[in-house]
Design a protein around this motif. Structure first.
Motif, mmCIF file in Angstrom:
data_model
loop_
_atom_site.group_PDB
_atom_site.id
_atom_site.type_symbol
_atom_site.label_atom_id
_atom_site.label_comp_id
_atom_site.label_asym_id
_atom_site.label_seq_id
_atom_site.Cartn_x
_atom_site.Cartn_y
_atom_site.Cartn_z
ATOM 1 N N ALA A 1 0.824 -1.207 0.000
ATOM 2 C CA ALA A 1 0.000 0.000 0.000
ATOM 3 C C ALA A 1 0.863 1.264 0.000
ATOM 4 C CB ALA A 1 -0.919 -0.007 1.225
ATOM 5 N N CYS B 1 -0.897 -13.467 -3.515
ATOM 6 C CA CYS B 1 -1.395 -13.699 -4.877
ATOM 7 C C CYS B 1 -2.287 -12.527 -5.278
ATOM 8 C CB CYS B 1 -2.172 -15.010 -4.951
ATOM 9 S SG CYS B 1 -2.595 -15.414 -6.649
ATOM 10 N N GLN C 1 6.919 -10.864 -1.545
ATOM 11 C CA GLN C 1 7.047 -9.452 -1.134
ATOM 12 C C GLN C 1 8.483 -9.079 -0.781
ATOM 13 O OE1 GLN C 1 4.133 -8.827 1.984
ATOM 14 N NE2 GLN C 1 2.520 -8.390 0.504
ATOM 15 N N LYS D 1 -0.014 -4.515 10.018
ATOM 16 C CA LYS D 1 -0.651 -4.864 11.294
ATOM 17 C C LYS D 1 0.270 -4.560 12.477
ATOM 18 C CE LYS D 1 -2.447 -8.870 8.849
ATOM 19 N NZ LYS D 1 -1.541 -8.611 7.755
ATOM 20 N N LEU E 1 1.499 0.562 15.192
ATOM 21 C CA LEU E 1 0.856 1.865 14.957
ATOM 22 C C LEU E 1 -0.658 1.744 14.762
ATOM 23 C CD1 LEU E 1 3.471 3.696 12.690
ATOM 24 C CD2 LEU E 1 3.101 3.954 15.147
ATOM 25 N N LEU F 1 -2.352 -19.639 10.925
ATOM 26 C CA LEU F 1 -1.733 -19.601 9.594
ATOM 27 C C LEU F 1 -0.358 -20.252 9.601
ATOM 28 C CD1 LEU F 1 -2.467 -15.801 8.976
ATOM 29 C CD2 LEU F 1 -3.998 -17.730 8.581
ATOM 30 N N ALA G 1 -5.071 0.602 3.969
ATOM 31 C CA ALA G 1 -4.931 -0.846 3.712
ATOM 32 C C ALA G 1 -5.037 -1.641 5.012
ATOM 33 C CB ALA G 1 -3.657 -1.110 2.918
ATOM 34 N N ALA H 1 -4.769 -3.755 -0.765
ATOM 35 C CA ALA H 1 -3.743 -2.711 -0.580
ATOM 36 C C ALA H 1 -3.518 -1.957 -1.891
ATOM 37 C CB ALA H 1 -2.442 -3.342 -0.073
HETATM 38 C C1 LIG Z 1 -0.063 -15.829 5.597
HETATM 39 C C2 LIG Z 1 -0.619 -14.724 4.755
HETATM 40 C C3 LIG Z 1 -0.992 -14.986 3.443
HETATM 41 C C4 LIG Z 1 -1.515 -13.965 2.644
HETATM 42 N N1 LIG Z 1 -1.847 -14.225 1.348
HETATM 43 C C5 LIG Z 1 -2.357 -13.253 0.560
HETATM 44 C C6 LIG Z 1 -2.690 -13.500 -0.812
HETATM 45 O O1 LIG Z 1 -2.483 -14.602 -1.344
HETATM 46 N N2 LIG Z 1 -3.200 -12.482 -1.538
HETATM 47 C C7 LIG Z 1 -3.397 -11.248 -0.995
HETATM 48 O O2 LIG Z 1 -3.864 -10.347 -1.707
HETATM 49 N N3 LIG Z 1 -3.072 -10.978 0.281
HETATM 50 C C8 LIG Z 1 -2.561 -11.951 1.072
HETATM 51 N N4 LIG Z 1 -2.224 -11.678 2.361
HETATM 52 C C9 LIG Z 1 -2.436 -10.330 2.910
HETATM 53 C C10 LIG Z 1 -1.362 -9.354 2.444
HETATM 54 O O3 LIG Z 1 -0.073 -9.865 2.646
HETATM 55 C C11 LIG Z 1 -1.506 -8.037 3.224
HETATM 56 O O4 LIG Z 1 -2.861 -7.689 3.323
HETATM 57 C C12 LIG Z 1 -0.753 -6.918 2.520
HETATM 58 O O5 LIG Z 1 0.627 -7.186 2.546
HETATM 59 C C13 LIG Z 1 -1.037 -5.596 3.224
HETATM 60 O O6 LIG Z 1 -0.254 -4.579 2.675
HETATM 61 P P1 LIG Z 1 0.091 -3.279 3.528
HETATM 62 O O7 LIG Z 1 0.944 -2.435 2.669
HETATM 63 O O8 LIG Z 1 -1.155 -2.726 4.107
HETATM 64 O O9 LIG Z 1 0.899 -3.826 4.785
HETATM 65 P P2 LIG Z 1 2.256 -4.634 4.888
HETATM 66 O O10 LIG Z 1 2.473 -5.472 3.689
HETATM 67 O O11 LIG Z 1 2.217 -5.322 6.212
HETATM 68 O O12 LIG Z 1 3.374 -3.512 4.892
HETATM 69 C C14 LIG Z 1 3.563 -2.677 6.010
HETATM 70 C C15 LIG Z 1 5.004 -2.202 6.057
HETATM 71 O O13 LIG Z 1 5.151 -1.263 7.117
HETATM 72 C C16 LIG Z 1 6.315 -1.562 7.845
HETATM 73 N N5 LIG Z 1 6.151 -1.054 9.199
HETATM 74 C C17 LIG Z 1 5.393 -1.567 10.185
HETATM 75 N N6 LIG Z 1 5.475 -0.816 11.292
HETATM 76 C C18 LIG Z 1 6.304 0.210 10.971
HETATM 77 C C19 LIG Z 1 6.770 1.322 11.697
HETATM 78 N N7 LIG Z 1 6.382 1.550 12.961
HETATM 79 N N8 LIG Z 1 7.626 2.183 11.079
HETATM 80 C C20 LIG Z 1 8.004 1.984 9.790
HETATM 81 N N9 LIG Z 1 7.580 0.938 9.056
HETATM 82 C C21 LIG Z 1 6.736 0.069 9.649
HETATM 83 C C22 LIG Z 1 6.440 -3.078 7.765
HETATM 84 O O14 LIG Z 1 7.777 -3.486 8.016
HETATM 85 C C23 LIG Z 1 6.018 -3.311 6.321
HETATM 86 O O15 LIG Z 1 7.101 -3.163 5.461
HETATM 87 C C24 LIG Z 1 -1.684 -12.679 3.188
HETATM 88 C C25 LIG Z 1 -1.295 -12.413 4.508
HETATM 89 C C26 LIG Z 1 -0.772 -13.422 5.281
HETATM 90 C C27 LIG Z 1 -0.358 -13.127 6.698
#
Ligand SMILES: Cc1cc2nc3c(=O)[nH]c(=O)nc-3n(C[C@H](O)[C@H](O)[C@H](O)COP(=O)(O)OP(=O)(O)OC[C@H]3O[C@@H](n4cnc5c(N)ncnc54)[C@H](O)[C@@H]3O)c2cc1C
Length: 411
Positions: free
Chosen positions: A12, A48, A103, A147, A150, A170, A294, A311
């Motif tokens: 995101a 995926c 990722q 998750k 924050l 999981l 997200a 996301a």
């Molecule tokens: C086991 C599993 C399988 C999944 N399979 C799928 C799938 O097949 N298809 C799908 O669409 N989704 C899937 N998901 C969900 C998907 O991975 C997440 O919903 C998606 O990555 C969310 O994106 P995001 O950018 O919101 O958060 P994230 O990908 O979690 O990115 C957040 C970022 O913020 C950083 N961060 C956290 N706290 C701080 C801080 N305080 N300061 C600075 N940086 C920080 C983290 O290090 C990370 O880099 C799966 C999730 C899991 C757990």
């Protein structure tokens, strides 16, 4: 030039940052990890992504691994029978292929690309107390930290969050060497294997640090036989345990695993979390306002594989909302409006995912049974992974289901 700070370098945050840089915003991203730390870290997801979400990446020139990553052309469903066979087994074809790029590969690459495209990247794990002074320095602060801790800035929305506890445990393993599926050896598909009363195994073709792989992803009902990871096994033991669970519950998938090995020594993951929707505006101790995005604000169980897709769609929606704001302030009212525009899509995903966490009702079993005989039904279900808004027209309400099934099956 308007200044935007984005905390969190995941799907995101990075996609939104890259979108804003393309429109001449002054963008800073704060990332807890460097590209090298991400590449050298543990797997984070099965990630995926389906056609419409991948299109958002292409629109920004972010599809850097599209040529290498396997093309996922279908979604299969198998339901285990008590005798170890399959009570149901079918494949739906996707109109547009899906792809899963580890990722660790993607986020490390996008961070480097972001710096090349002129954004500032600060490598620092942000705390709530860091944020107060920062809100005064930027026109907009977006929290895209997944998750992590924050999320505590954003209150749970009880009206949109039916669960308080994790609904699945999981377990993820990335492997090389899985044999092609005998039923369709030349077509790569995600397979959703349901074991009633126990949980699910997803098998997902993907691209990782060392090339093509398959991901074995168990979702276990809490307290059941797949809820067996509390001892946090080392990767070799994690793979052995996964294989013996597969032999017991999904032997047709185990048959493809005669020669599998871990892709690397960080290729396993265990965890659980409660699905939740949060209120989108965080209020800091000194009064500053930050916008959640997200997973921070809509975290569904990964059962339907939608989080990365969400996301990408949240990033595209927030980009539109920022651009439409022009030079007006990004105040609290605008933040609520930006989130509600995204929620108008995301509510479909949340409703569907929360429903799929329960045993399927009779009319859904009728859909799945008919899909085994009528490819159009299997295809429609498969394509809902790309566009879950379609489901409200035929999937949730028994009367709509009857009408749809009658329209595709001969009288
Ligand atoms: C086991 C599993 C399988 C999944 N399979 C799928 C799938 O097949 N298809 C799908 O669409 N989704 C899937 N998901 C969900 C998907 O991975 C997440 O919903 C998606 O990555 C969310 O994106 P995001 O950018 O919101 O958060 P994230 O990908 O979690 O990115 C957040 C970022 O913020 C950083 N961060 C956290 N706290 C701080 C801080 N305080 N300061 C600075 N940086 C920080 C983290 O290090 C990370 O880099 C799966 C999730 C899991 C757990």
């Amino acid at each position: 030039m308007r200044k935007v700070l984005i905390v969190g370098a995941g799907q995101a945050g990075l996609q939104l940052a890259l979108g804003l840089v393309g429109h001449d915003y002054d963008v800073t991203v704060m990332s807890a990890r460097t590209p090298e730390e991400i590449r050298g870290g543990r797997v984070m997801s099965t990630q995926c992504m389906f056609g419409p979400a991948l299109q958002h990446e292409r629109d920004l020139g972010l599809n850097l691994w599209e040529a290498q990553a396997p093309r996922v052309e279908g979604i299969g469903l198998s339901v285990a029978a008590p005798d170890g066979g399959r009570a149901l087994d079918w494949l739906g074809r996707l109109d547009a292929y899906a792809q899963s790029v580890d990722q660790r590969v993607k986020m490390a690459g996008w961070l480097e690309l972001l710096e090349d495209r002129g954004a500032k990247v600060v490598y620092h794990g942000v705390t709530t107390s860091d944020l107060d002074p920062l809100t005064g320095l930027y026109d907009l602060v977006v929290i895209a930290a997944g998750k992590g801790e924050l999320v505590q800035l954003f209150d749970r929305d009880p009206g949109r969050s039916p669960y308080r506890t994790p609904q699945r445990v999981l377990s993820v393993v990335y492997v090389h060497g899985m044999e092609p599926r005998p039923e369709h050896p030349d077509l790569r598909a995600v397979r959703f294997n349901a074991v009633p009363g126990v949980g699910e195994l997803f098998v997902i073709p993907a691209h990782t640090l060392s090339g093509d792989c398959d991901i074995l992803f168990f979702e276990g009902l809490p307290g059941g036989p797949l809820d067996c990871w509390d001892d946090r096994p080392d990767p070799a033991e994690h793979l052995d345990r996964t294989l013996s669970l597969m032999r017991r519950y999904v032997p047709w998938e185990h048959d493809r695993c005669r020669a599998v090995e871990l892709t690397d020594d960080r290729a396993t993951l265990v965890g659980s979390y409660a699905p939740v929707v949060r209120r989108p505006v965080g209020v800091l101790p000194a009064g500053g306002r930050v916008l959640g995005m997200a997973d921070v604000v809509v975290a569904n169980d990964p059962l339907t594989g939608q989080g990365s897709n969400n996301a990408a769609k949240c990033a595209a929606s927030y980009l539109d909302s920022v651009l439409a704001r022009g030079d007006e302030p990004f105040d609290e009212e605008w933040m609520h409006g930006a989130f509600e525009a995204y929620w108008e899509y995301a509510r479909h995903v949340t409703f569907w995912t929360n429903a799929m966490l329960q045993p399927p009702p009779e009319h859904v079993m009728r859909i799945f049974g008919t899909a085994a005989r009528v490819p159009a039904v299997a295809d429609r279900f498969a394509n809902a992974f790309g566009d879950p808004t379609d489901l409200e027209k035929w999937f949730f309400d028994p009367a709509l289901t009857d009408r749809y099934l009658a329209s595709v099956t001969p009288a």
